[in-house]
Design a protein around this motif. Structure first.
Motif, PDB file in Angstrom:
ATOM      1  N   GLU A   1       0.836  -1.214   0.000  1.00  0.00           N
ATOM      2  CA  GLU A   1       0.000   0.000   0.000  1.00  0.00           C
ATOM      3  C   GLU A   1       0.865   1.257   0.000  1.00  0.00           C
ATOM      4  O   GLU A   1       0.534   2.238  -0.670  1.00  0.00           O
ATOM      5  CB  GLU A   1      -0.946  -0.007   1.203  1.00  0.00           C
ATOM      6  CG  GLU A   1      -1.982  -1.117   1.177  1.00  0.00           C
ATOM      7  CD  GLU A   1      -2.958  -1.049   0.021  1.00  0.00           C
ATOM      8  OE1 GLU A   1      -3.051  -0.014  -0.668  1.00  0.00           O
ATOM      9  OE2 GLU A   1      -3.662  -2.052  -0.208  1.00  0.00           O
TER      10      GLU A   1
ATOM     11  N   VAL B   1      -3.540  10.531  -3.875  1.00  0.00           N
ATOM     12  CA  VAL B   1      -2.532  10.364  -2.821  1.00  0.00           C
ATOM     13  C   VAL B   1      -3.228  10.198  -1.470  1.00  0.00           C
ATOM     14  O   VAL B   1      -2.897   9.303  -0.695  1.00  0.00           O
ATOM     15  CB  VAL B   1      -1.552  11.556  -2.796  1.00  0.00           C
ATOM     16  CG1 VAL B   1      -0.570  11.422  -1.630  1.00  0.00           C
ATOM     17  CG2 VAL B   1      -0.807  11.683  -4.124  1.00  0.00           C
ATOM     18  N   HIS B   2      -4.213  11.060  -1.213  1.00  0.00           N
ATOM     19  CA  HIS B   2      -4.953  10.985   0.050  1.00  0.00           C
ATOM     20  C   HIS B   2      -5.604   9.620   0.208  1.00  0.00           C
ATOM     21  O   HIS B   2      -5.560   9.014   1.296  1.00  0.00           O
ATOM     22  CB  HIS B   2      -6.012  12.088   0.126  1.00  0.00           C
ATOM     23  CG  HIS B   2      -5.459  13.456  -0.091  1.00  0.00           C
ATOM     24  ND1 HIS B   2      -6.265  14.519  -0.414  1.00  0.00           N
ATOM     25  CD2 HIS B   2      -4.183  13.944  -0.055  1.00  0.00           C
ATOM     26  CE1 HIS B   2      -5.512  15.596  -0.566  1.00  0.00           C
ATOM     27  NE2 HIS B   2      -4.260  15.270  -0.357  1.00  0.00           N
TER      28      HIS B   2
ATOM     29  N   ALA C   1       0.951   4.462  -2.608  1.00  0.00           N
ATOM     30  CA  ALA C   1       0.937   5.872  -2.203  1.00  0.00           C
ATOM     31  C   ALA C   1       2.110   6.620  -2.844  1.00  0.00           C
ATOM     32  O   ALA C   1       1.945   7.740  -3.338  1.00  0.00           O
ATOM     33  CB  ALA C   1       0.984   5.999  -0.676  1.00  0.00           C
TER      34      ALA C   1
ATOM     35  N   GLU D   1      -4.682   6.791  -1.133  1.00  0.00           N
ATOM     36  CA  GLU D   1      -3.657   5.765  -0.919  1.00  0.00           C
ATOM     37  C   GLU D   1      -3.071   5.842   0.488  1.00  0.00           C
ATOM     38  O   GLU D   1      -2.778   4.812   1.101  1.00  0.00           O
ATOM     39  CB  GLU D   1      -2.547   5.875  -1.973  1.00  0.00           C
ATOM     40  CG  GLU D   1      -3.007   5.618  -3.396  1.00  0.00           C
ATOM     41  CD  GLU D   1      -3.553   4.207  -3.624  1.00  0.00           C
ATOM     42  OE1 GLU D   1      -3.303   3.303  -2.807  1.00  0.00           O
ATOM     43  OE2 GLU D   1      -4.235   4.005  -4.651  1.00  0.00           O
ATOM     44  N   VAL D   2      -2.912   7.046   1.021  1.00  0.00           N
ATOM     45  CA  VAL D   2      -2.428   7.184   2.397  1.00  0.00           C
ATOM     46  C   VAL D   2      -3.451   6.575   3.356  1.00  0.00           C
ATOM     47  O   VAL D   2      -3.082   5.890   4.321  1.00  0.00           O
ATOM     48  CB  VAL D   2      -2.110   8.654   2.735  1.00  0.00           C
ATOM     49  CG1 VAL D   2      -1.881   8.844   4.233  1.00  0.00           C
ATOM     50  CG2 VAL D   2      -0.886   9.121   1.948  1.00  0.00           C
TER      51      VAL D   2
END
Length: 126
Positions: free
Chosen positions: A52, A79-80, A56, A82-83
């Protein structure tokens, strides 16, 4: 001890941890069906955190357009997302390894935040 972060929005409430525990139970059952025993499933779950994180990182590269071959392939919302996947996967990993995951996380958060947040209970006298 509260699970709410100083100055942050929503706390890591009981409902969130109930969901995490339900996910952990589901993945434990799936592992058991495959004959994967807990020590192995713990290793695999930690490796999933790495997977994961890689997604990201790929999203950051795509959002900044720093891969000349792909250009801007992602947005910061990607990005958010994936974070969040990294965080959720980490929480599930902890829940799969520790029955007291919520309490352990809260104590670790307080301990580590105390190193950086002046005036916090964990940081006083340090």
């Amino acid at each position: 001890m509260t699970e709410e972060l100083h100055g942050a929005g929503a706390p890591l409430d009981g409902a969130a941890w109930e969901t995490v525990r339900a996910l952990a139970a589901r993945f434990d059952a799936a592992s058991a069906e495959l004959g994967v025993v807990p020590p192995q499933s713990h290793v695999l779950q930690v490796l999933k955190i790495g997977e994961e994180f890689g997604e990201a990182a790929q999203a950051v590269i795509g959002a900044t357009g720093t891969n000349p071959r792909k250009g801007r392939s992602h947005e910061w919302d990607d990005v958010h997302d994936e974070v969040c996947d990294v965080i959720i996967t980490g929480m599930v990993a902890l829940a799969r390894m520790r029955p007291d995951a919520a309490e352990y996380f809260a104590s670790q958060l307080a301990l580590k935040a105390g190193r950086f947040l002046p005036g916090s209970a964990a940081g006083e006298g340090a």
